[in-house]
Design a protein around this motif. Structure first.
Motif, PDB file in Angstrom:
ATOM      1  N   ASN A   1       0.776  -1.196  -0.111  1.00  0.00           N
ATOM      2  CA  ASN A   1      -0.206   0.055  -0.028  1.00  0.00           C
ATOM      3  C   ASN A   1       0.828   1.346   0.043  1.00  0.00           C
ATOM      4  OD1 ASN A   1      -2.211  -1.479   0.334  1.00  0.00           O
ATOM      5  ND2 ASN A   1      -2.084  -1.560   2.510  1.00  0.00           N
ATOM      6  N   LYS A   2       1.883   1.122   0.405  1.00  0.00           N
ATOM      7  CA  LYS A   2       2.824   2.331   0.370  1.00  0.00           C
ATOM      8  C   LYS A   2       4.426   1.710  -0.024  1.00  0.00           C
ATOM      9  CE  LYS A   2       3.873   6.388   3.240  1.00  0.00           C
ATOM     10  NZ  LYS A   2       3.829   6.646   4.485  1.00  0.00           N
ATOM     11  N   GLU A   3       4.618   2.014  -1.260  1.00  0.00           N
ATOM     12  CA  GLU A   3       5.979   1.410  -1.745  1.00  0.00           C
ATOM     13  C   GLU A   3       7.170   2.220  -1.173  1.00  0.00           C
ATOM     14  OE1 GLU A   3       5.901   0.705  -5.938  1.00  0.00           O
ATOM     15  OE2 GLU A   3       4.162  -0.784  -5.692  1.00  0.00           O
ATOM     16  N   ALA A   4       6.922   3.539  -0.896  1.00  0.00           N
ATOM     17  CA  ALA A   4       7.982   4.155  -0.224  1.00  0.00           C
ATOM     18  C   ALA A   4       8.575   3.780   0.943  1.00  0.00           C
ATOM     19  CB  ALA A   4       7.328   5.775  -0.019  1.00  0.00           C
ATOM     20  N   ASP A   5       7.915   2.780   1.684  1.00  0.00           N
ATOM     21  CA  ASP A   5       8.336   2.101   2.926  1.00  0.00           C
ATOM     22  C   ASP A   5       9.316   0.988   2.646  1.00  0.00           C
ATOM     23  OD1 ASP A   5       6.933   4.171   4.204  1.00  0.00           O
ATOM     24  OD2 ASP A   5       5.260   2.836   4.828  1.00  0.00           O
ATOM     25  N   ASP A   6       9.146   0.561   1.396  1.00  0.00           N
ATOM     26  CA  ASP A   6       9.910  -0.610   1.095  1.00  0.00           C
ATOM     27  C   ASP A   6      11.537  -0.287   1.203  1.00  0.00           C
ATOM     28  OD1 ASP A   6       7.610  -1.531   0.036  1.00  0.00           O
ATOM     29  OD2 ASP A   6       8.377  -1.748  -1.841  1.00  0.00           O
ATOM     30  N   PHE A   7      12.047  -1.378   2.097  1.00  0.00           N
ATOM     31  CA  PHE A   7      13.811  -1.212   2.004  1.00  0.00           C
ATOM     32  C   PHE A   7      14.332  -2.716   2.022  1.00  0.00           C
ATOM     33  CE2 PHE A   7      12.055  -1.662   6.716  1.00  0.00           C
ATOM     34  CZ  PHE A   7      12.785  -2.684   7.067  1.00  0.00           C
ATOM     35  N   GLU A   8      15.643  -2.801   1.866  1.00  0.00           N
ATOM     36  CA  GLU A   8      16.599  -3.820   2.124  1.00  0.00           C
ATOM     37  C   GLU A   8      17.510  -3.508   2.827  1.00  0.00           C
ATOM     38  OE1 GLU A   8      18.856  -7.668   0.022  1.00  0.00           O
ATOM     39  OE2 GLU A   8      17.801  -6.106  -1.436  1.00  0.00           O
ATOM     40  N   LYS A   9      17.857  -4.095   3.904  1.00  0.00           N
ATOM     41  CA  LYS A   9      18.691  -3.732   5.113  1.00  0.00           C
ATOM     42  C   LYS A   9      19.213  -4.955   5.842  1.00  0.00           C
ATOM     43  CE  LYS A   9      19.088  -0.320   8.719  1.00  0.00           C
ATOM     44  NZ  LYS A   9      18.302   0.563   9.620  1.00  0.00           N
ATOM     45  N   VAL A  10      20.456  -4.731   6.531  1.00  0.00           N
ATOM     46  CA  VAL A  10      21.250  -5.761   7.185  1.00  0.00           C
ATOM     47  C   VAL A  10      21.122  -5.276   8.591  1.00  0.00           C
ATOM     48  CG1 VAL A  10      23.249  -6.855   7.720  1.00  0.00           C
ATOM     49  CG2 VAL A  10      22.808  -6.466   5.388  1.00  0.00           C
ATOM     50  N   PHE A  11      20.433  -6.176   9.427  1.00  0.00           N
ATOM     51  CA  PHE A  11      20.522  -5.851  10.970  1.00  0.00           C
ATOM     52  C   PHE A  11      21.307  -7.160  11.601  1.00  0.00           C
ATOM     53  CE2 PHE A  11      16.569  -4.503   8.983  1.00  0.00           C
ATOM     54  CZ  PHE A  11      16.055  -3.505   9.591  1.00  0.00           C
ATOM     55  N   GLU A  12      21.897  -6.442  12.656  1.00  0.00           N
ATOM     56  CA  GLU A  12      22.929  -7.368  13.339  1.00  0.00           C
ATOM     57  C   GLU A  12      22.941  -7.075  15.008  1.00  0.00           C
ATOM     58  OE1 GLU A  12      27.273  -5.802  13.367  1.00  0.00           O
ATOM     59  OE2 GLU A  12      26.508  -6.400  11.209  1.00  0.00           O
ATOM     60  N   PHE A  13      23.370  -8.218  15.735  1.00  0.00           N
ATOM     61  CA  PHE A  13      23.339  -7.819  17.074  1.00  0.00           C
ATOM     62  C   PHE A  13      24.419  -8.982  17.522  1.00  0.00           C
ATOM     63  CE2 PHE A  13      22.094  -7.176  21.673  1.00  0.00           C
ATOM     64  CZ  PHE A  13      22.549  -5.884  21.698  1.00  0.00           C
ATOM     65  N   TYR A  14      24.740  -8.877  18.787  1.00  0.00           N
ATOM     66  CA  TYR A  14      25.574  -9.795  19.210  1.00  0.00           C
ATOM     67  C   TYR A  14      25.594 -10.122  20.781  1.00  0.00           C
ATOM     68  CZ  TYR A  14      27.467  -5.470  21.510  1.00  0.00           C
ATOM     69  OH  TYR A  14      27.559  -4.433  22.246  1.00  0.00           O
ATOM     70  N   TYR A  15      26.264 -11.201  21.317  1.00  0.00           N
ATOM     71  CA  TYR A  15      25.940 -11.590  22.690  1.00  0.00           C
ATOM     72  C   TYR A  15      27.527 -12.096  23.236  1.00  0.00           C
ATOM     73  CZ  TYR A  15      24.378 -14.186  26.668  1.00  0.00           C
ATOM     74  OH  TYR A  15      24.278 -14.983  27.863  1.00  0.00           O
ATOM     75  N   ASP A  16      27.905 -11.294  24.267  1.00  0.00           N
ATOM     76  CA  ASP A  16      29.076 -11.778  24.914  1.00  0.00           C
ATOM     77  C   ASP A  16      28.957 -12.943  26.036  1.00  0.00           C
ATOM     78  OD1 ASP A  16      30.503 -10.080  23.100  1.00  0.00           O
ATOM     79  OD2 ASP A  16      30.168  -8.137  24.386  1.00  0.00           O
ATOM     80  N   TYR A  17      30.090 -13.651  26.178  1.00  0.00           N
ATOM     81  CA  TYR A  17      29.684 -14.701  27.129  1.00  0.00           C
ATOM     82  C   TYR A  17      31.241 -14.884  27.297  1.00  0.00           C
ATOM     83  CZ  TYR A  17      30.640 -17.987  23.206  1.00  0.00           C
ATOM     84  OH  TYR A  17      31.215 -18.724  22.147  1.00  0.00           O
ATOM     85  N   PRO A  18      31.310 -15.377  28.689  1.00  0.00           N
ATOM     86  CA  PRO A  18      32.795 -15.965  29.047  1.00  0.00           C
ATOM     87  C   PRO A  18      33.480 -17.139  28.376  1.00  0.00           C
ATOM     88  CG  PRO A  18      30.956 -15.857  31.075  1.00  0.00           C
ATOM     89  CD  PRO A  18      30.160 -15.539  29.596  1.00  0.00           C
ATOM     90  N   ALA A  19      34.914 -16.945  27.836  1.00  0.00           N
ATOM     91  CA  ALA A  19      35.308 -17.742  27.251  1.00  0.00           C
ATOM     92  C   ALA A  19      35.398 -19.264  27.805  1.00  0.00           C
ATOM     93  CB  ALA A  19      36.845 -17.366  26.739  1.00  0.00           C
ATOM     94  N   SER A  20      35.416 -19.213  29.166  1.00  0.00           N
ATOM     95  CA  SER A  20      35.258 -20.564  29.854  1.00  0.00           C
ATOM     96  C   SER A  20      34.062 -21.311  29.679  1.00  0.00           C
ATOM     97  CB  SER A  20      35.391 -20.166  31.408  1.00  0.00           C
ATOM     98  OG  SER A  20      34.330 -19.412  31.846  1.00  0.00           O
ATOM     99  N   GLN A  21      33.037 -20.677  29.033  1.00  0.00           N
ATOM    100  CA  GLN A  21      31.756 -21.497  28.603  1.00  0.00           C
ATOM    101  C   GLN A  21      31.775 -21.806  27.201  1.00  0.00           C
ATOM    102  OE1 GLN A  21      28.473 -18.868  29.697  1.00  0.00           O
ATOM    103  NE2 GLN A  21      28.641 -19.268  31.743  1.00  0.00           N
ATOM    104  N   GLN A  22      31.268 -23.109  26.890  1.00  0.00           N
ATOM    105  CA  GLN A  22      31.029 -23.432  25.519  1.00  0.00           C
ATOM    106  C   GLN A  22      29.734 -22.895  25.103  1.00  0.00           C
ATOM    107  OE1 GLN A  22      32.466 -25.678  23.431  1.00  0.00           O
ATOM    108  NE2 GLN A  22      34.172 -26.161  24.931  1.00  0.00           N
ATOM    109  N   LEU A  23      29.479 -22.498  23.870  1.00  0.00           N
ATOM    110  CA  LEU A  23      28.466 -21.866  23.255  1.00  0.00           C
ATOM    111  C   LEU A  23      27.185 -22.993  22.844  1.00  0.00           C
ATOM    112  CD1 LEU A  23      26.920 -19.259  22.803  1.00  0.00           C
ATOM    113  CD2 LEU A  23      27.857 -19.618  20.283  1.00  0.00           C
ATOM    114  N   VAL A  24      26.807 -23.729  23.965  1.00  0.00           N
ATOM    115  CA  VAL A  24      25.936 -24.886  24.005  1.00  0.00           C
ATOM    116  C   VAL A  24      24.752 -24.471  24.953  1.00  0.00           C
ATOM    117  CG1 VAL A  24      27.532 -26.445  22.856  1.00  0.00           C
ATOM    118  CG2 VAL A  24      27.240 -26.642  25.507  1.00  0.00           C
ATOM    119  N   GLY A  25      23.760 -25.532  24.955  1.00  0.00           N
ATOM    120  CA  GLY A  25      22.845 -25.438  26.204  1.00  0.00           C
ATOM    121  C   GLY A  25      22.192 -24.253  26.327  1.00  0.00           C
TER     122      GLY A  25
END
Length: 167
Positions: A117-141
């Motif tokens: 209904n409003k083609e002026a609103d169309d976009f293509e964009k990359v979104f990103e974010f991150y999560y920090d965790y202790p190196a002593s932990q595995q990225l599991v569970g």
């Protein structure tokens, strides 16, 4: 006494009329009735099974919970599509003996949004974010689950803000 009733009615009608222009999610007046969220495949080099489904459902749920739009499988007034383009783990900080003290999971998603209904609103964009965790932990569970949940909540909220809230 009658004069105060007229003032109260005038203020009440103004407040009620204002609510149709803005709501508490910040979306304002949406010129659409339906939306569709197409599957977001995981096209990153490092494949984490299941995150494509988690992301797609998280985006659907966010829009469903923050708007009155109806989710449809095709021909939606609003369409969200794209792909997960990066799932990357990297060391962030080091200890005195040159060991990683903290790792970071970063996820990037390419999104194509279209509004019939409003083609002026169309976009293509990359979104990103991150999560920090202790190196002593595995990225599991539970660590992995918490990381993915936090990242996807932030990314989907950013997508919502750019496509509907215009923040």
């Amino acid at each position: 006494m009658k004069k105060s009733h007229y003032i109260l009615i005038l203020i009440s009608s103004f407040v009620l009329n204002s609510c149709s222009v803005y709501n508490f999610t910040g979306t304002g007046k949406i010129d659409a009735k339906t939306y569709q969220v197409n599957w977001f495949p995981n096209n990153s080099e490092l494949i984490e099974p299941g995150i494509d489904k988690i992301f797609t459902l998280t985006l659907q749920d966010l829009i469903q919970n923050q708007t009155n739009l109806r989710l449809v499988k095709n021909s939606g007034d609003l369409t969200y599509e794209g792909e997960i383009i990066d799932y990357h783990i990297s060391p962030m900080t080091a200890t005195a003996d040159q060991q990683a003290a903290q790792n970071r999971l970063k996820i990037r998603v390419n999104v194509r949004f279209s509004n019939k209904n409003k083609e002026a609103d169309d976009f293509e964009k990359v979104f990103e974010f991150y999560y920090d965790y202790p190196a002593s932990q595995q990225l599991v569970g539970s660590t992995k689950d918490a990381a993915i949940k936090e990242i996807f909540e932030r990314i989907t909220q950013d997508i919502f803000n750019d496509s509907l809230a215009k923040w």
